[in-house]
Design a protein around this motif. Structure first.
Motif, mmCIF file in Angstrom:
data_model
loop_
_atom_site.group_PDB
_atom_site.id
_atom_site.type_symbol
_atom_site.label_atom_id
_atom_site.label_comp_id
_atom_site.label_asym_id
_atom_site.label_seq_id
_atom_site.Cartn_x
_atom_site.Cartn_y
_atom_site.Cartn_z
ATOM 1 N N TRP A 75 5.125 -6.722 -47.389
ATOM 2 C CA TRP A 75 5.364 -7.935 -46.626
ATOM 3 C C TRP A 75 4.260 -8.225 -45.602
ATOM 4 O O TRP A 75 4.451 -9.002 -44.678
ATOM 5 C CB TRP A 75 6.731 -7.875 -45.923
ATOM 6 N N LYS A 76 3.084 -7.613 -45.789
ATOM 7 C CA LYS A 76 1.950 -7.806 -44.882
ATOM 8 C C LYS A 76 0.675 -8.057 -45.679
ATOM 9 O O LYS A 76 0.546 -7.625 -46.824
ATOM 10 C CB LYS A 76 1.749 -6.575 -43.985
ATOM 11 N N ASP A 115 9.142 -13.776 -49.852
ATOM 12 C CA ASP A 115 8.335 -13.732 -48.630
ATOM 13 C C ASP A 115 6.979 -14.387 -48.859
ATOM 14 O O ASP A 115 6.522 -15.205 -48.052
ATOM 15 C CB ASP A 115 8.156 -12.277 -48.193
ATOM 16 N N ALA A 116 6.332 -14.042 -49.981
ATOM 17 C CA ALA A 116 4.991 -14.554 -50.255
ATOM 18 C C ALA A 116 4.988 -16.049 -50.536
ATOM 19 O O ALA A 116 4.082 -16.774 -50.111
ATOM 20 C CB ALA A 116 4.385 -13.805 -51.437
ATOM 21 N N LYS A 147 16.677 -5.991 -55.520
ATOM 22 C CA LYS A 147 16.835 -6.970 -54.441
ATOM 23 C C LYS A 147 15.695 -6.882 -53.435
ATOM 24 O O LYS A 147 15.122 -7.909 -53.035
ATOM 25 C CB LYS A 147 18.181 -6.753 -53.739
ATOM 26 N N VAL A 148 15.354 -5.676 -53.036
ATOM 27 C CA VAL A 148 14.271 -5.499 -52.063
ATOM 28 C C VAL A 148 12.931 -5.861 -52.702
ATOM 29 O O VAL A 148 12.093 -6.531 -52.087
ATOM 30 C CB VAL A 148 14.251 -4.062 -51.517
ATOM 31 N N GLY A 149 12.721 -5.432 -53.941
ATOM 32 C CA GLY A 149 11.468 -5.757 -54.605
ATOM 33 C C GLY A 149 11.246 -7.250 -54.735
ATOM 34 O O GLY A 149 10.162 -7.765 -54.445
ATOM 35 N N ALA A 150 12.269 -7.984 -55.156
ATOM 36 C CA ALA A 150 12.137 -9.429 -55.330
ATOM 37 C C ALA A 150 11.956 -10.154 -54.006
ATOM 38 O O ALA A 150 11.376 -11.253 -53.976
ATOM 39 C CB ALA A 150 13.357 -9.977 -56.060
ATOM 40 N N ALA A 194 8.177 1.332 -45.368
ATOM 41 C CA ALA A 194 8.114 -0.122 -45.151
ATOM 42 C C ALA A 194 9.512 -0.715 -45.025
ATOM 43 O O ALA A 194 10.440 -0.316 -45.732
ATOM 44 C CB ALA A 194 7.359 -0.783 -46.293
ATOM 45 N N LYS A 195 9.642 -1.689 -44.158
ATOM 46 C CA LYS A 195 10.930 -2.330 -43.898
ATOM 47 C C LYS A 195 10.937 -3.744 -44.478
ATOM 48 O O LYS A 195 10.004 -4.514 -44.246
ATOM 49 C CB LYS A 195 11.222 -2.395 -42.398
ATOM 50 N N PRO A 196 11.962 -4.109 -45.218
ATOM 51 C CA PRO A 196 12.013 -5.451 -45.823
ATOM 52 C C PRO A 196 12.022 -6.556 -44.781
ATOM 53 O O PRO A 196 12.512 -6.386 -43.660
ATOM 54 C CB PRO A 196 13.334 -5.432 -46.606
ATOM 55 N N VAL A 197 11.457 -7.683 -45.162
ATOM 56 C CA VAL A 197 11.490 -8.898 -44.338
ATOM 57 C C VAL A 197 12.334 -9.925 -45.087
ATOM 58 O O VAL A 197 11.996 -10.324 -46.197
ATOM 59 C CB VAL A 197 10.072 -9.448 -44.090
#
Length: 331
Positions: A299-300, A282-283, A274-277, A25-28
């Protein structure tokens, strides 16, 4: 499409879902134009780990007013001092909130109602995964189920009126409940099974990972039903999974070989804080009304736990969403 309208996932969690979450998965990230000026946000458990990082990310988007809702005021103030040094123009407050206490939750919600002229975002991040059984003295319930499900549901319901009334006209408030991909593993207990809370309140049945997974699955059941009563035009409510993140204090009770094993596992497979938060941001900020009543993973919008789609699951949903009223004795 909403989560409840999607077909359930059929791929095994391990290794398929886990591998995709952690490695594919790629961060948004928010666009550079994202601006939260004048907005007010609450983050529960915001003094450390994912909550603190989420607070930092919101402030970097020019959030004007942040409330860290924490159990320890001393730890909250220490975290707030760090954030104030980085974001001196923002208003950062520390409010007490003990998620194991119904009285504290109700007092917090009343303080929001009485003292905040505006509220745009609430991110319910506070959660636990204890390694040993403990019951909350005031309720008698096992603390994982108490904090992660019963208390979180109560706080959600109590904050909804403020989020609806205190967000700008024509703009829905936003409430994101932190969830977990592990919610996809268990099955919702049948309505015919042993009384649900009695099973988990029995120390002989305690399983740290199992209780944690079930507490997150119950949030799916709650949200599945909540959207029948809450309109996306008023408040957008969703669940966000940060995936497995290294460097948090979720399993701080682990000791010895278990602690060492988790550290190695996290180093090899874990996302950064950082990525987790970023999944929370995003939400709560980037996703729109289409995410109302949805489980967000990677992120989906993703399906809920597969057991919710079965006839037995739909019956069990009715049972699980009534737990708070019957056992907390709160209307």
């Amino acid at each position: 499409m909403a989560s409840k309208d999607l077909p359930p996932l059929t791929a095994p969690f391990f290794p398929n879902v886990f591998f995709n979450n952690q490695f594919c998965a790629k961060p948004v990230w928010p666009p550079a134009t994202t601006n939260l000026s004048d907005q007010v946000a609450i983050i529960t458990g915001g003094n450390a780990g994912l909550g603190f990082e989420c607070a930092s990310q919101l402030l970097s988007l020019h959030l004007s007013h942040l409330i860290l809702a924490v159990r320890s005021l001393d730890k909250g103030e220490a975290a707030a001092a760090k954030l104030r040094a980085l974001h001196p123009t923002a208003t950062i407050e520390v409010w007490q909130l003990d998620m194991s206490s119904y009285d504290s939750i109700q007092a917090f919600a009343k303080r929001v109602e009485n003292h905040l002229p505006r509220l745009d975002i609430a991110i319910l991040n506070a959660g636990i995964m204890p390694m040993n059984f403990a019951a909350v003295p005031t309720t008698g319930h096992e603390e994982t189920i108490q904090v992660n499900y019963l208390s979180t549901v109560l706080l959600t319901i109590l904050l909804l009126p403020s989020l609806k009334a205190k967000s700008p006209p024509g703009v829905p408030g936003r409430l994101t409940i932190v969830n977990a991909a592990l919610s996809l593993i268990p099955q919702l207990p049948s309505a015919k099974d042993t009384p649900f809370l009695k099973f988990y309140d029995n120390p002989d049945n305690f399983d740290s990972n199992g209780n944690y997974c079930m507490s997150k699955l119950l949030a799916h059941a709650f949200l599945y039903k909540l959207i029948d009563y809450v309109c996306a035009d008023d408040v957008v409510v969703n669940l966000a999974d940060p995936a497995y993140v290294k460097g948090t204090k979720l399993v701080r009770d682990a000791h010895g070989p278990a602690k060492a094993g988790l550290a190695v596992f996290g180093a090899v497979t874990g996302r950064t804080v950082k990525v987790g938060a970023s999944t929370f941001v995003d939400a709560a900020v980037l996703k729109g009304k289409e995410s109302h009543g949805c489980f967000l993973m990677n992120w989906k919008i993703q399906p809920f736990n597969a057991s919710l789609y079965t006839p037995d699951g739909k019956q069990a949903i009715e049972q699980s969403v009534n737990l708070r009223r019957r056992h907390a004795k709160i209307p």
